[in-house]
Design an enzyme around this catalytic site. Structure first.
Site, PDB file in Angstrom:
ATOM      1  N   HIS A 387       5.809  50.585  -8.764  1.00 55.55           N
ATOM      2  CA  HIS A 387       4.585  51.181  -8.235  1.00 55.55           C
ATOM      3  C   HIS A 387       3.354  50.300  -8.457  1.00 55.55           C
ATOM      4  CE1 HIS A 387       2.410  54.172  -6.264  1.00 55.55           C
ATOM      5  NE2 HIS A 387       2.581  55.213  -7.050  1.00 55.55           N
ATOM      6  N   ARG A 388       3.485  49.247  -9.259  1.00 59.64           N
ATOM      7  CA  ARG A 388       2.363  48.315  -9.431  1.00 59.64           C
ATOM      8  C   ARG A 388       2.111  47.524  -8.158  1.00 59.64           C
ATOM      9  NH1 ARG A 388       4.309  44.819 -14.375  1.00 59.64           N
ATOM     10  NH2 ARG A 388       6.148  44.868 -13.031  1.00 59.64           N
TER      11      ARG A 388
END
Length: 416
Positions: A387-388
């Site tokens: 999700h980064r």
């Protein structure tokens, strides 16, 4: 004197040389790192094990080396060889362990074989140690499986540790296991080398990647009809045509359309590393544990070629004949549990990749076509992503694009 590669541990038959740290004429101490070796995707350093000058370097970058193989020739220092007339003053000075200058860090290495001093540290950590003048072979690792962290190096250099990262904050001392024998009979069994490697890889991935999983499904009724139609032709060529081969092709084309999913993150440099190749790691269930061979350049191959290579690699995995390089270099991974069962699962991203696809068992279900319910073969799949780098909307679009390719097999040829 010959410097030989020591035993690399249970089940590890070879290592790849990823760095040569000395050249002919260099002076080395017993603890001087001379080679960088890679096994199970962990990089470690090999110390010289002897003091003297390098006469010949026999290992090359990219070469596979095995325990017992000579990788270096070193001419021992003169004082290590009996001399004609050693002075009485010199003799006592030669006895203590190395080394006159610079002063060594606190505790000397325990005497032992080279295999006891193979150093589990990432290249960035070793680079930091050199910059700070720290002998990394004398640093005690506090990371997972005894790996040396940057904080360990800074601590050894006498520097104030930097503010802890979220990863470090999350790490807490592991509590001791209870005595299970108090409640009944128990037995202990040593982990296999494959299971140990899996343990390290999963622990590292879980600590490095904030993961989210998106679930979707594809109508593969038409795809299954195509597979059955062309399976005899594939069999005549010695190829077993499976649904996985079509999935890999669809994944490769989807990665070309969504290159962010085929990338890796370099947080320290603040950069995204985009890969212009598509090498897919495919999880294979074997009697020895999960192995992940890599099918290369999937975007440039036809489904028959993919199926052939996948079959060969899977067979080698089950027979434990995979070479180290056949399990390296994946840019994305696929885990297909459809042959076993289940309606869905959350695969773990194989760091430093940023996404992984999980496929579950297809089932015939009634689907409303506007006038009546029709039996359709639906395949559930799940995408776990970092999700980064990847947002939820991007993951949803990736899955829809993938489903579109699987639902219209002709696109696999047209877009390829």
């Amino acid at each position: 004197m010959e410097v030989k590669l020591p035993d690399l541990g249970e089940g590890v038959a070879a290592a790849t040389v990823v760095g040569v740290l000395v050249k002919e004429g260099d002076r080395v101490e017993p603890d001087t790192p001379v080679l960088e070796l890679e096994t199970d995707k962990a990089v470690m350093e090999l110390p010289a094990g002897v003091a003297g000058r390098v006469v010949r370097v026999l290992a090359k970058v990219g070469e596979e080396v095995r325990p017992g193989q000579v990788v270096l020739e070193v001419e021992p220092e003169a004082e290590a060889v009996p001399s004609a007339a050693p002075s009485s003053a010199e003799a006592p000075r030669r006895e203590p362990p190395p080394a006159p200058t610079p002063p060594t860090p606190p505790a000397p290495l325990p005497s032992g074989t080279q295999e006891e001093r193979l150093i589990p540290a990432a290249p960035s950590v070793r680079r930091l140690a050199r910059e700070l003048g720290v002998e990394i072979s004398r640093v005690v690792g506090t990371g997972l499986a005894g790996r040396i962290t940057e904080e360990d190096v800074r601590r050894a250099a006498g520097l104030t540790p930097p503010p802890p990262s979220p990863k470090e904050v999350a790490e807490v001392p592991r509590p001791p296991l209870p005595d299970f024998a108090k409640w009944g009979p128990v037995r202990r069994e040593a982990m296999s080398s494959v299971r140990k490697a899996t343990l390290r890889a999963m622990a590292q991935a879980w600590s490095q990647v904030p993961m989210v999983t998106h679930f979707d499904r594809a109508d593969v009724t038409g795809l299954e009809e195509v597979r059955k139609r062309y399976a005899p032709r594939a069999e005549a060529q010695g190829v077993r045509l499976t649904l996985t081969a079509f999935i890999l092709k669809a994944v490769a084309l989807t990665l070309k359309a969504f290159p962010k999913f085929n990338a890796s993150l370099d947080p320290e440099a603040g950069e995204v590393i985009y890969k212009d190749y598509v090498h897919l790691g495919v999880a294979v269930d074997t009697p020895h544990g999960l192995l992940v061979p890599v099918v290369r350049d999937v975007d440039r191959k036809g489904v028959f070629a993919i199926a052939r290579e996948l079959g060969e690699l899977s067979a080698k995995a089950r027979e434990r004949r995979l070479a180290l390089e056949e399990m390296q270099g994946a840019s994305f991974s696929v885990s297909n549990l459809g042959g076993i069962g289940g309606t869905g699962f959350t695969p773990i991203v194989n760091w430093p990749e940023v996404a992984i696809l999980g496929v579950s068992r297809s089932e015939v279900q009634p689907v409303w076509d506007g006038e009546a319910f029709q039996p359709r073969l639906l395949m559930p799949f799940s995408l776990t992503y970092d999700h980064r780098l990847i947002d939820g909307a991007e993951a949803a679009r990736f899955c829809r694009h993938l489903a579109g390719l699987l639902e219209d097999p002709m696109l696999l040829a047209l877009e390829g």
